[in-house]
Structures are given as structure tokens and as C-alpha cells.
Design a protein around this motif. Structure first.
Motif, PDB file in Angstrom:
ATOM      1  N   THR A 214       0.803  -1.231   0.000  1.00  0.00           N
ATOM      2  CA  THR A 214       0.000   0.000   0.000  1.00  0.00           C
ATOM      3  C   THR A 214       0.836   1.280   0.000  1.00  0.00           C
ATOM      4  N   THR A 215       2.081   1.215   0.520  1.00  0.00           N
ATOM      5  CA  THR A 215       2.905   2.428   0.582  1.00  0.00           C
ATOM      6  C   THR A 215       4.068   2.366  -0.394  1.00  0.00           C
ATOM      7  N   PRO A 222      -0.058   2.148  -9.161  1.00  0.00           N
ATOM      8  CA  PRO A 222      -1.019   2.242  -8.052  1.00  0.00           C
ATOM      9  C   PRO A 222      -0.620   3.198  -6.928  1.00  0.00           C
ATOM     10  N   VAL A 223       0.692   3.288  -6.593  1.00  0.00           N
ATOM     11  CA  VAL A 223       1.127   4.207  -5.533  1.00  0.00           C
ATOM     12  C   VAL A 223       2.167   5.149  -6.163  1.00  0.00           C
ATOM     13  N   PRO A 224       1.738   6.337  -6.601  1.00  0.00           N
ATOM     14  CA  PRO A 224       2.618   7.202  -7.407  1.00  0.00           C
ATOM     15  C   PRO A 224       3.947   7.557  -6.751  1.00  0.00           C
ATOM     16  N   THR A 225       4.015   7.539  -5.404  1.00  0.00           N
ATOM     17  CA  THR A 225       5.266   7.926  -4.728  1.00  0.00           C
ATOM     18  C   THR A 225       6.250   6.766  -4.560  1.00  0.00           C
ATOM     19  N   SER A 226       5.874   5.556  -4.977  1.00  0.00           N
ATOM     20  CA  SER A 226       6.788   4.424  -4.724  1.00  0.00           C
ATOM     21  C   SER A 226       7.943   4.449  -5.732  1.00  0.00           C
ATOM     22  N   PRO A 227       9.146   3.933  -5.337  1.00  0.00           N
ATOM     23  CA  PRO A 227      10.313   3.972  -6.225  1.00  0.00           C
ATOM     24  C   PRO A 227      10.091   3.296  -7.582  1.00  0.00           C
ATOM     25  N   ALA A 228       9.097   2.415  -7.692  1.00  0.00           N
ATOM     26  CA  ALA A 228       8.804   1.774  -8.984  1.00  0.00           C
ATOM     27  C   ALA A 228       8.485   2.821 -10.052  1.00  0.00           C
ATOM     28  N   PRO A 234      16.712   4.398  -5.088  1.00  0.00           N
ATOM     29  CA  PRO A 234      16.387   4.299  -3.657  1.00  0.00           C
ATOM     30  C   PRO A 234      16.074   5.688  -3.079  1.00  0.00           C
ATOM     31  N   GLY A 235      15.173   5.859  -2.136  1.00  0.00           N
ATOM     32  CA  GLY A 235      14.545   4.869  -1.274  1.00  0.00           C
ATOM     33  C   GLY A 235      15.495   4.125  -0.347  1.00  0.00           C
ATOM     34  N   PHE A 236      15.304   2.877  -0.309  1.00  0.00           N
ATOM     35  CA  PHE A 236      16.035   1.985   0.585  1.00  0.00           C
ATOM     36  C   PHE A 236      16.753   0.982  -0.316  1.00  0.00           C
TER      37      PHE A 236
END
Ligand code: NAD
Length: 296
Positions: A214-215, A222-228, A234-236
């Protein structure tokens, strides 16, 4: 306001020290890398000539270093130079055994100490919203809490010395396993002709729901802020995930805990890193799984 020595001014340490300066503390900083010292100076940190010189002038000493061996060697170097009764806070992610040894060094010199690793990454360090997982005696925690506040979104006293590191590696073992689980589900969905959005809409409100979905969703969309959505920058980083999974398995071996999925997650992230992806965000594991061939 307290005088804080900050030792280890890297990706995490520098923004954390900057937040301490902003909150009104005097911060004496030391790092081995001149570039990191320059950044710290620009953020209002007073640069010390050595770790021991920083510690000598401080009420609280914070370390943010790569691994247990660095923390122990710095503690051995500076504990005898610190002010009597000063508090040592180690926020590095290190093995539980070294964390307990670091507490022992501090105690032998009459110092208070907590292990206080963090989650929230570089973004959380900059925003002052890190979660601190704290291990140590109640009197040390009472002194540590107000110092950690300007860097924190949440501070949890997890228990005795080493409990903060234990919480950190248990949490990140969940994260490593759950990211692989979510990535496997999207990979299977793709092969079954199910769209990313449809799987997200169902699983994010059903029993498959978790933070990795979800985050930090490992597919773009689906989650515009994710590194994908940002080429898995990264991110992590995958290298840090592998570090934490290794620490979790080292700890599991030391106490005889069966953690078969944690062990397998370590193997999968090791193979992902060895394929040249150490600098990728850890959610990039989905690309590795997508390309893998099924055995059996
Ligand atoms: P980093 O490599 O950027 O910073 C570590 C710093 O320690 C470097 O600047 C290095 O020069 C310095 N250092 C090493 N030995 C030293 C010594 N003897 N004296 C003074 N300085 C010394 O690493 P980072 O990303 O800032 O991570 C620091 C710690 O935080 C690690 O334990 C890491 O696992 C943990 N952590 C990192 C993240 C993240 O997203 N980067 C998130 C959570 C926890």
C-alpha cells in the motif's frame, strides 16, 4: 540546550545532525570523509578534530556508523574521553551482540547508553520523522527521549540493552519477506493476465494488505510515490536490505530461532545484489523475480 557530539555524518547522520542544530542544540560533528564534514559545516555543525574531541565537549554522543565494528572501535576510542555521566546513543543498524558490547563499554566508563536504530530512511532523516527503536535502562531512555525528539516521528522504548536492534532487524525481516511476497503476487498476476491496478484494488483492501503493497508498491502506477515510478532509485537500497536480512539471520542462528522465510529472503536479496542491483531500491526485486525461471 544540550551539546551533542555527532559521529558519522553520512547519508543519515548529516540530515539528523541538521535537525538537532535547527532545534537549538549545539552540535559538534566528526566524520572521516572531508566532503561529509563540509556538508555538516554548511548545516551549522561545529567540526571537531576527532571523534574523541567531539565527545569530550558533549553531554550526549550520537553515533551513526556503518556496522558493529565501527561502533565498537569508536566507543573504545572515545568512552574514556567523554564527560562523566554523559549519554551515548548509537543509532547505527548493527548486530545485537555488538550493541550489547557497546553498552558494556559505556557502562565500564560510568556512562549512560541506549541503542536507538531508526527506520524511515534518508527522507525520514531529512524530515525529522524517523522512528527510533530504543534499547536501554529507563534512566538512559529518559535522557535520550528529548534529544531524539527533533529527529523523530515516533520513539519506542523496546526494552533492555540491545532491544532496539532486535526490534529493527525483526521489522526489516518482515519487510524483506513481505516485499518478495507482494512482488511474487504481481509477477503471477501478470502471467495470469490480471492487471496491476486490479490486484492492487483487491489486495490493498483485503487480507493481502501490507506496507510493501500500500505504501511502497513494487509496480509503477497504483502508488505514485513508490520507487517503482522512479526507475527503482532508492529509497532503501537493496544492499541495505541485504545487510539487515544478514543481521536477522545472524541473530536467529545465535538463539536457535527457525526463520526459514527470512533465510530464503536473504538468499534472494544476495542473488539480486550479485546481479549488479545493490544500488537499486529493494522493491526492484520484482524485476529479478519476473526474470527468474520456475523450477519444478
Ligand atoms: P553512510 O555510509 O552514508 O554513513 C556512514 C558514515 O560513517 C560515513 O560518512 C563514514 O565516513 C562514517 N564513518 C565510518 N567510520 C567512522 C569513524 N571511525 N569515525 C567517524 N566517521 C566514520 O551510511 P548511512 O546510509 O548514513 O547509514 C548509517 C547507518 O544507518 C548504517 O548502520 C545503516 O544501516 C543505518 N540506516 C541507514 C538507512 C538508509 O536509508 N541509508 C536507513 C536506516 C538505517
Amino acid at each position: 540546550m544540550t551539546t551533542v557530539a555527532f559521529i558519522g555524518l553520512g547519508h543519515m547522520g548529516n540530515p539528523m545532525a541538521a535537525n538537532l542544530v535547527k532545534s537549538g542544540h549545539t552540535v559538534l560533528g566528526f566524520d572521516l570523509l572531508p566532503d561529509n564534514l563540509e556538508t555538516a559545516r554548511a548545516n551549522g555543525v561545529t567540526i571537531a578534530a576527532s571523534a574523541a574531541a567531539a565527545a569530550a565537549g558533549a553531554d550526549v554522543v550520537i553515533t551513526m556508523l556503518p556496522a558493529g565494528k565501527h561502533v565498537l572501535s569508536v566507543y573504545e576510542e572515545i568512552a574514556g574521553k567523554a564527560k562523566p555521566g554523559a549519554l551515548f546513543i548509537d543509532s547505527s543498524t548493527i548486530d545485537v551482540d555488538s550493541a550489547r558490547k557497546a553498552h558494556d563499554v559505556a557502562k565500564a566508563h560510568g556512562l549512560l547508553s541506549v541503542d536507538a536504530p531508526v527506520s524511515g530512511g534518508i527522507g525520514g532523516a531529512a524530515a525529522g520523522t524517523l522512528t527510533f527503536m530504543v534499547g536501554g535502562a529507563a534512566d538512559a531512555f529518559a535522557v535520550a527521549e528529548p534529544v531524539l525528539k527533533p529527529m523523530a516521528g515516533r520513539i519506542v522504548h523496546c526494552g533492555e540493552p540491545g532491544a532496539g536492534q532486535a526490534a529493527k532487524i525483526c521489522n526489516n525481516m518482515i519487510l524483506g519477506i513481505s516485499m518478495i511476497g507482494v512482488s511474487e503476487a504481481f509477477t503471477l498476476a501478470e502471467k495470469l493476465g490480471l492487471s496491476h491496478q486490479a490486484l492492487f484494488d483487491v489486495a490493498s483492501t483485503s487480507s493481502g494488505q501490507c506496507w510493501s503493497l500500500t505504501t511502497y508498491c513494487p509496480v509503477p502506477g497504483p502508488v505514485p510515490t513508490s520507487p517503482a515510478n522512479n526507475s527503482y532509485k532508492p529509497g532503501f537500497a537493496a544492499a541495505l536490505m541485504l545487510k539487515d536480512l544478514k543481521l536477522s539471520q545472524e541473530a536467529a542462528r545465535s538463539v536457535g530461532a527457525a526463520t526459514p522465510l527470512g533465510q530464503h529472503a536473504e538468499e534472494i536479496y544476495a542473488a539480486f545484489g550479485a546481479a549488479g542491483n545493490e544500488g537499486s531500491d529493494f522493491s526492484g526485486i520484482i524485476n529479478y523475480l519476473r526474470d527468474a525461471t520456475r523450477e519444478g
